[in-house]
Structures are given as structure tokens and as C-alpha cells.
Design a protein around this motif. Structure first.
Motif, PDB file in Angstrom:
ATOM      1  N   PRO A   1       0.750  -0.909   0.062  1.00  0.00           N
ATOM      2  CA  PRO A   1       0.010   0.021   0.110  1.00  0.00           C
ATOM      3  C   PRO A   1       0.842   1.388   0.149  1.00  0.00           C
ATOM      4  O   PRO A   1       0.467   2.261  -0.810  1.00  0.00           O
ATOM      5  CB  PRO A   1      -0.852  -0.040   1.361  1.00  0.00           C
ATOM      6  CG  PRO A   1      -0.965  -1.519   1.490  1.00  0.00           C
ATOM      7  CD  PRO A   1       0.410  -2.222   1.016  1.00  0.00           C
ATOM      8  N   ALA A   2       1.864   1.202   0.774  1.00  0.00           N
ATOM      9  CA  ALA A   2       2.644   2.618   1.071  1.00  0.00           C
ATOM     10  C   ALA A   2       3.487   2.922  -0.663  1.00  0.00           C
ATOM     11  O   ALA A   2       3.909   3.929  -0.793  1.00  0.00           O
ATOM     12  CB  ALA A   2       3.748   2.457   1.743  1.00  0.00           C
ATOM     13  N   GLY A   3       3.534   1.761  -1.503  1.00  0.00           N
ATOM     14  CA  GLY A   3       4.076   1.980  -2.955  1.00  0.00           C
ATOM     15  C   GLY A   3       2.980   2.553  -3.769  1.00  0.00           C
ATOM     16  O   GLY A   3       3.492   2.760  -5.007  1.00  0.00           O
ATOM     17  N   LEU A   4       1.799   2.517  -3.621  1.00  0.00           N
ATOM     18  CA  LEU A   4       0.846   2.881  -4.734  1.00  0.00           C
ATOM     19  C   LEU A   4       1.047   4.237  -4.955  1.00  0.00           C
ATOM     20  O   LEU A   4       1.357   5.419  -4.133  1.00  0.00           O
ATOM     21  CB  LEU A   4      -0.713   2.612  -4.200  1.00  0.00           C
ATOM     22  CG  LEU A   4      -0.967   1.148  -3.753  1.00  0.00           C
ATOM     23  CD1 LEU A   4      -2.389   1.166  -3.338  1.00  0.00           C
ATOM     24  CD2 LEU A   4      -1.045   0.459  -4.995  1.00  0.00           C
ATOM     25  N   LYS A   5       0.852   4.897  -6.340  1.00  0.00           N
ATOM     26  CA  LYS A   5       1.041   5.999  -6.707  1.00  0.00           C
ATOM     27  C   LYS A   5      -0.577   6.603  -7.223  1.00  0.00           C
ATOM     28  O   LYS A   5      -0.977   5.967  -7.893  1.00  0.00           O
ATOM     29  CB  LYS A   5       1.747   6.077  -8.106  1.00  0.00           C
ATOM     30  CG  LYS A   5       3.234   5.659  -7.529  1.00  0.00           C
ATOM     31  CD  LYS A   5       4.147   5.794  -8.955  1.00  0.00           C
ATOM     32  CE  LYS A   5       5.575   5.589  -8.943  1.00  0.00           C
ATOM     33  NZ  LYS A   5       6.044   4.485  -7.866  1.00  0.00           N
ATOM     34  N   TRP A   6      -0.904   7.273  -6.000  1.00  0.00           N
ATOM     35  CA  TRP A   6      -2.292   7.886  -6.280  1.00  0.00           C
ATOM     36  C   TRP A   6      -2.408   9.042  -7.193  1.00  0.00           C
ATOM     37  O   TRP A   6      -1.598   9.935  -7.096  1.00  0.00           O
ATOM     38  CB  TRP A   6      -2.848   8.196  -4.794  1.00  0.00           C
ATOM     39  CG  TRP A   6      -3.205   7.256  -4.085  1.00  0.00           C
ATOM     40  CD1 TRP A   6      -2.251   6.449  -3.241  1.00  0.00           C
ATOM     41  CD2 TRP A   6      -4.444   6.140  -4.033  1.00  0.00           C
ATOM     42  NE1 TRP A   6      -2.668   5.280  -2.621  1.00  0.00           N
ATOM     43  CE2 TRP A   6      -4.022   5.111  -3.276  1.00  0.00           C
ATOM     44  CE3 TRP A   6      -5.394   6.078  -4.797  1.00  0.00           C
ATOM     45  CZ2 TRP A   6      -4.890   4.054  -2.975  1.00  0.00           C
ATOM     46  CZ3 TRP A   6      -6.345   5.285  -4.507  1.00  0.00           C
ATOM     47  CH2 TRP A   6      -6.145   4.042  -3.540  1.00  0.00           C
ATOM     48  N   GLY A   7      -3.204   9.239  -7.872  1.00  0.00           N
ATOM     49  CA  GLY A   7      -3.531  10.313  -8.870  1.00  0.00           C
ATOM     50  C   GLY A   7      -5.207  10.613  -8.989  1.00  0.00           C
ATOM     51  O   GLY A   7      -5.967   9.952  -8.359  1.00  0.00           O
ATOM     52  N   PRO A   8      -5.563  11.640  -9.651  1.00  0.00           N
ATOM     53  CA  PRO A   8      -6.971  11.643  -9.938  1.00  0.00           C
ATOM     54  C   PRO A   8      -7.483  10.696 -10.634  1.00  0.00           C
ATOM     55  O   PRO A   8      -7.017  10.175 -11.438  1.00  0.00           O
ATOM     56  CB  PRO A   8      -7.038  13.174 -10.559  1.00  0.00           C
ATOM     57  CG  PRO A   8      -5.775  13.246 -11.291  1.00  0.00           C
ATOM     58  CD  PRO A   8      -4.689  12.544 -10.275  1.00  0.00           C
ATOM     59  N   ALA A   9      -9.072  10.403 -10.245  1.00  0.00           N
ATOM     60  CA  ALA A   9      -9.556   9.416 -11.000  1.00  0.00           C
ATOM     61  C   ALA A   9      -9.901   9.806 -12.437  1.00  0.00           C
ATOM     62  O   ALA A   9      -9.764  11.195 -12.500  1.00  0.00           O
ATOM     63  CB  ALA A   9     -11.071   9.120 -10.185  1.00  0.00           C
ATOM     64  N   PRO A  10     -10.307   9.200 -13.263  1.00  0.00           N
ATOM     65  CA  PRO A  10     -10.663   9.586 -14.871  1.00  0.00           C
ATOM     66  C   PRO A  10     -11.668  10.654 -14.811  1.00  0.00           C
ATOM     67  O   PRO A  10     -12.467  10.436 -13.914  1.00  0.00           O
ATOM     68  CB  PRO A  10     -10.951   8.201 -15.471  1.00  0.00           C
ATOM     69  CG  PRO A  10     -11.057   7.133 -14.436  1.00  0.00           C
ATOM     70  CD  PRO A  10     -10.539   7.701 -13.059  1.00  0.00           C
ATOM     71  N   PRO A  11     -11.877  11.431 -15.631  1.00  0.00           N
ATOM     72  CA  PRO A  11     -12.845  12.273 -15.977  1.00  0.00           C
ATOM     73  C   PRO A  11     -14.406  11.756 -15.685  1.00  0.00           C
ATOM     74  O   PRO A  11     -15.201  12.486 -15.817  1.00  0.00           O
ATOM     75  CB  PRO A  11     -12.474  13.244 -16.992  1.00  0.00           C
ATOM     76  CG  PRO A  11     -11.423  12.526 -17.734  1.00  0.00           C
ATOM     77  CD  PRO A  11     -10.736  11.500 -16.630  1.00  0.00           C
ATOM     78  N   SER A  12     -14.529  10.407 -16.211  1.00  0.00           N
ATOM     79  CA  SER A  12     -15.653   9.857 -16.358  1.00  0.00           C
ATOM     80  C   SER A  12     -16.418   9.455 -14.886  1.00  0.00           C
ATOM     81  O   SER A  12     -17.586   9.244 -14.890  1.00  0.00           O
ATOM     82  CB  SER A  12     -15.568   8.349 -16.937  1.00  0.00           C
ATOM     83  OG  SER A  12     -14.700   7.527 -16.389  1.00  0.00           O
ATOM     84  N   LEU A  13     -15.480   9.644 -13.840  1.00  0.00           N
ATOM     85  CA  LEU A  13     -16.121   9.599 -12.379  1.00  0.00           C
ATOM     86  C   LEU A  13     -16.101  11.031 -11.833  1.00  0.00           C
ATOM     87  O   LEU A  13     -15.588  11.915 -12.380  1.00  0.00           O
ATOM     88  CB  LEU A  13     -15.099   8.970 -11.531  1.00  0.00           C
ATOM     89  CG  LEU A  13     -15.024   7.554 -12.081  1.00  0.00           C
ATOM     90  CD1 LEU A  13     -13.881   6.627 -11.089  1.00  0.00           C
ATOM     91  CD2 LEU A  13     -16.602   6.511 -11.660  1.00  0.00           C
ATOM     92  N   PRO A  14     -17.126  11.268 -11.049  1.00  0.00           N
ATOM     93  CA  PRO A  14     -17.271  12.439 -10.453  1.00  0.00           C
ATOM     94  C   PRO A  14     -15.915  12.865  -9.600  1.00  0.00           C
ATOM     95  O   PRO A  14     -15.032  12.297  -9.183  1.00  0.00           O
ATOM     96  CB  PRO A  14     -18.357  12.389  -9.482  1.00  0.00           C
ATOM     97  CG  PRO A  14     -19.235  11.056  -9.815  1.00  0.00           C
ATOM     98  CD  PRO A  14     -18.145  10.177 -10.526  1.00  0.00           C
TER      99      PRO A  14
END
Length: 147
Positions: free
Chosen positions: A24-37
């Protein structure tokens, strides 16, 4: 000769990591795709959700987040990693009829079946599906790409 080949092959295999091996600490989080709110965050665990083939992603939803009724062209296998998510099936969002899933909960949303999701407290879900990841809203006015 055979022994040297086996030792060399073993060393090669031992030194290679699986592409989907991540903590989990290695996950790279970014914005969700524009198809989601707006407001959700996305991390890709394996595959490429924009291309053909299997993929696994995690979506992090903030408190009060909702995805209006929609469908996908392939089955969606959803596991709740943390928090609580309510899921319902149908063309309209009915919060009272939705099933509440907590950490470890699991659901399959079959291809082309209309469903919706919401969370009061926030949650992280893991989704495995066959790409490309597409969201088709029942009501086109719900599609955030139209805003």
C-alpha cells in the motif's frame, strides 16, 4: 552444464519481481478519470485501464461521494479495502435499497448492468475488470465529462 543452466535460470527468476507486486505505501495515487465525479483518487495495481486487457485499480472515495447509476461494458469485480460503500442496482439511485459493504466486502457488477455507489464516511475499493475502463451513465446529465 545442465546444473549451471539451472543455477543461472534460478538466479534470474529470483531477481525478477512480478509487475503487480506492490505494498500500500508504494501505490501512486492520482486523480480518477474524468468519467467519474470529481474528488476520487485512483491507483493502478496492474494492467492499463485505458487499454484492452485485464486491469486492477483502487479508487479512494472521500466522505459523501456518490457515483450515479451507470454501467460498464465488462464485469466489474469490486472489493472494499477500507471504509464502507453502499451499492445498488438499477436505473435510479435508491439509497434505502442499496446494500452496505464494509472492509472485505465483495460484489460483482455484471457487464452492462446499471448500478450506483455512494459512501457517507469515505472508502477505498479495488476493482478488477477487462479494459478499457468505460463508464456509461443512465442519465447523460450525470456524466461529469459534460460539465
Amino acid at each position: 552444464m545442465t546444473r549451471a543452466l539451472l543455477i543461472g535460470l534460478s538466479a534470474l527468476l529470483a531477481g525478477s519481481a512480478a509487475p503487480a507486486q506492490v505494498n500500500p505505501a508504494g501505490l501512486k495515487w492520482g486523480p480518477a478519470p474524468p468519467s467519474l465525479p470529481p474528488g476520487a483518487r485512483l491507483a493502478v495495481l496492474s494492467g492499463d485501464p485505458t487499454k484492452q486487457g485485464m486491469f486492477t485499480i483502487r479508487l479512494r472515495f472521500p466522505p459523501g461521494y456518490a457515483v450515479p447509476p451507470h454501467s460498464h461494458p465488462s464485469d466489474e469485480l469490486v472489493t472494499v479495502i477500507n471504509g464502507q460503500v453502499s451499492l445498488g442496482m438499477g436505473r435510479t439511485m435508491n439509497r434505502r435499497r442499496a446494500a452496505s459493504l464494509v472492509q472485505g466486502g465483495y460484489v460483482v457488477a455484471p457487464a452492462n448492468m446499471n448500478h450506483y455507489a455512494f459512501t457517507r464516511s469515505g472508502a477505498t475499493v479495488q476493482i478488477t475488470a477487462h479494459g478499457p475502463f468505460e463508464v456509461k451513465y443512465v442519465n447523460p446529465r450525470d456524466d461529469p465529462r459534460r460539465r
